[in-house]
Motif scaffolding. Structure first.
Motif: not given
Length: 331
Positions: A254-281
């Motif tokens: 819900a917090f991330i939803w509010l961030c996206v709704k208010n056009r805030k920037s975000a950086i998704v960081v993680g190791g290989t196969a940690s789920g970065k792309t799945s999370m961003m999708n």
């Protein structure tokens, strides 16, 4: 158009939907020392997977395909050679769309052997499709939705996979040195990438949406050519899936939803196969349906109409008009 002598040829094999039950494991197919944990179809009715456990509790993923006789193997090679002289390629080489007409295959095979049964022609057609449009002996693995990673670390070493249920498993597939070199070149060609001794390392997106990391010969890999294919689920992960899996609490989403709704920037960081792309999708589903989106690199199809899908190119800068774009996703 040429009509097959048997008009029921195309209906001789049931469709994928008709194979709802697990494949039957015939007696003697596996040693008695192996315990069958699970079996299921990959490309019914021609290929299926069996996951077994030996006496030392080691697990293995085994692929079974229809066997062909020496005579049928010769027919397969002759048919392959004739098709390569008449098959028309699509104008878009990266898609590698081939017109593998079943009626043409039927005619060629019948000319080579008039007494061959229709069900054996269907087996030959399966191998033709596998070798033309598919990934050769690796093709059955590409049909398994339970597999996340397919890895080959060098010649004469088994292929390894990461199974969603059983984790890392060896597969009963082995590539020899020259065969592996030809295979990695084929993968690169499918992704419309150049692979050579001067450019022996390639990261690519395959036509089906999977990612591939390829090395050629022993220039950068001491064991020779290698590849890793990262597969994605056919249906992209949603925020509800992340909650069901216990990856995120509803309050965090819900917090991330509010961030996206208010056009805030975000950086998704993680190791290989940690789920970065799945999370961003999954997070992309929070973006308004008609908002303008620019994605850079590989991502699954999103349910947004105003979406520009771009790719990176080395040593070049591509302007994307960020001031006019409300959402930029870098995968």
């Amino acid at each position: 158009m040429i009509q097959p002598e048997n008009p029921e040829f195309d209906n001789a094999v049931l469709s994928h939907a008709d194979y709802t039950e697990n494949p039957e494991i015939k007696p003697g197919l596996l040693p008695d020392s192996l315990e069958i944990l699970e079996s299921y179809w990959l490309y019914p009715p021609h290929s299926y997977a069996v996951i077994v456990k030996d006496e030392e509790k080691n697990l293995q993923y085994m692929i079974f395909e229809p066997k062909i006789t020496e005579k049928e193997h010769i027919i397969l090679e002759e048919t392959d050679a004739q098709l390569r002289s008449v098959v028309l390629y699509d104008s878009k080489p990266q898609n590698e769309q081939l017109n593998l007409d079943s009626e043409l295959v039927y005619k060629i095979v019948k000319n080579l052997d008039q007494n061959i049964a229709d069900d054996r022609i269907e087996v030959i057609r399966y191998y033709l499709y596998r070798n033309f449009k598919g990934y050769g002996k690796l093709d059955p693995l590409m049909h398994d939705e339970n597999i996340e990673d397919i890895t080959r670390n060098g010649p004469d070493i088994p292929v390894f996979i990461f199974h969603r249920k059983y984790s890392n498993l060896p597969v009963n597939i082995i590539f020899e040195g020259g065969e592996l070199n030809r295979f990695v070149l084929k993968i690169a060609q499918k992704a419309d990438k150049q692979l050579s001794l001067t450019a022996p390392l390639v990261d690519a997106a395959l036509p089906e949406g999977a990612r591939a990391q390829i090395t050629y010969t022993d220039v950068v890999s001491s064991k020779g050519s290698s590849f890793t294919i990262r597969k994605f689920k056919s249906d992209p992960m949603t925020p509800v899936d992340l909650i069901d899996y216990g990856t995120y609490d509803p309050e965090i989403l819900a917090f991330i939803w509010l961030c996206v709704k208010n056009r805030k920037s975000a950086i998704v960081v993680g190791g290989t196969a940690s789920g970065k792309t799945s999370m961003m999708n999954a997070f992309s589903l929070f973006i308004p349906h008609l908002a303008k989106i620019v994605s850079i690199e590989d991502t699954r199809e999103m349910p947004h109409k105003n979406w520009l899908h771009m790719k990176t190119r080395e040593r070049e800068f591509i302007g994307i008009g960020q001031r006019k774009c409300r959402y930029v996703l870098s995968f």
